[in-house]
Design an enzyme around this catalytic site. Structure first.
Site, short mmCIF file in Angstrom:
data_model
loop_
_atom_site.label_atom_id
_atom_site.label_comp_id
_atom_site.label_asym_id
_atom_site.label_seq_id
_atom_site.Cartn_x
_atom_site.Cartn_y
_atom_site.Cartn_z
NE ARG A 49 -3.57 -2.27 2.71
CZ ARG A 49 -4.36 -2.49 3.76
NH1 ARG A 49 -4.33 -1.66 4.79
NH2 ARG A 49 -5.15 -3.55 3.78
CG ASP A 51 2.16 6.04 2.65
OD1 ASP A 51 1.17 5.31 2.86
OD2 ASP A 51 3.15 6.09 3.40
NE ARG A 195 7.21 9.52 2.85
CZ ARG A 195 5.94 9.92 2.92
NH1 ARG A 195 4.96 9.05 2.72
NH2 ARG A 195 5.66 11.18 3.19
#
Length: 250
Positions: A49, A51, A195
């Site tokens: 998934r 972002d 990240r």
């Protein structure tokens, strides 16, 4: 009958992979195209998934349909004509009924790109770093990731996962032309994990924290102690591996 799709997409115009109530997602766009082409409602399950704004050089997803697809080449052309310029469906592969794009994946690889000189052609796919970084120290810190399992410090808060344990098998910065690329491979990733790791490694590269500090941040299991979450536009889902061979029709 179940099929795997291999696709790539530019994440810029999408609010991530997963369907959103009021925003356009990659999953929604593909499901609409598949449902139209196959003339029946289609639910698509992705291997991950991504972002908002995050790209995928490779994404694998599966869907079920009652009848076999007679002409795979024609089907791919039809789907690609409907999903727009920012998504490319690159292949389709019939699989056994229990095959699962998400749960069967044994590893995923992400790449994060940064450049240190202003470049008008990299703005949407790479982070422009305005200060000097010590990549040798960043790689020393990155290697420490392979020694840990619990990555709560790099996980988005208040997610619904049952465990924050991941097994990282590769993590390294390398220079590719006029860019630096961080490549990381693991059996699974947490929300926002890559990240956050990159943001903390940048703190090491700037000399704000040491490699030992980086280890202590992991051991604290506290997101607030880690670095900032880096912009999503420079992150790519790069590769997904499965324990069985997949032969995609292109």
């Amino acid at each position: 009958m179940r099929y795997f799709l291999r696709l790539a997409y530019c994440g810029t115009p999408f609010h991530g992979w997963q369907i959103q109530p009021h925003d356009v997602s990659v999953q929604e766009t593909l499901e609409k195209a598949l449902s139209t082409a196959l003339r029946t409602p289609i639910a698509l399950t992705g291997a991950g998934r991504t972002d908002t704004g995050v790209h995928a050089a490779t994404m694998i997803a599966h869907f079920d349909v009652e009848q076999p697809i007679a002409d795979a080449h024609k089907f791919l052309r039809q789907i690609n004509a409907m999903v727009g310029y920012d998504i490319a469906v690159q292949g389709i592969c019939p699989v056994h009924d229990d095959a699962h794009a998400r749960f069967d994946a044994v590893s995923r690889t992400y790449k994060y790109y940064l450049h240190t000189e202003k470049n008008p052609f990299l703005g949407q796919v790479s982070w422009h770093c305005h200060y000097a970084l010590n990549f040798e120290q960043m790689n020393l810190a990155a290697q420490q990731l392979l020694q840990y399992i619990d990555f709560t410090s790099f996980s988005k808060l208040h997610t619904d996962v049952k465990t924050n344990n991941c097994r990282i098998t590769h993590a390294r910065w390398e220079q590719e032309g006029n860019q630096w690329v961080f490549t990381i491979t693991a059996d699974r990733f947490l929300r926002n994990m890559v990240r956050a790791i990159v943001g903390t490694l940048v703190e090491v590269g700037r000399g704000r924290i040491t490699v030992q500090d980086f280890c202590r941040i992991i051991e604290r299991k506290d997101r607030c102690s880690a670095g900032q979450s880096m912009p999503g536009h420079a992150l790519f889902l790069h590769d997904i591996r499965y324990p069985y061979p997949l032969e995609f029709t292109k």
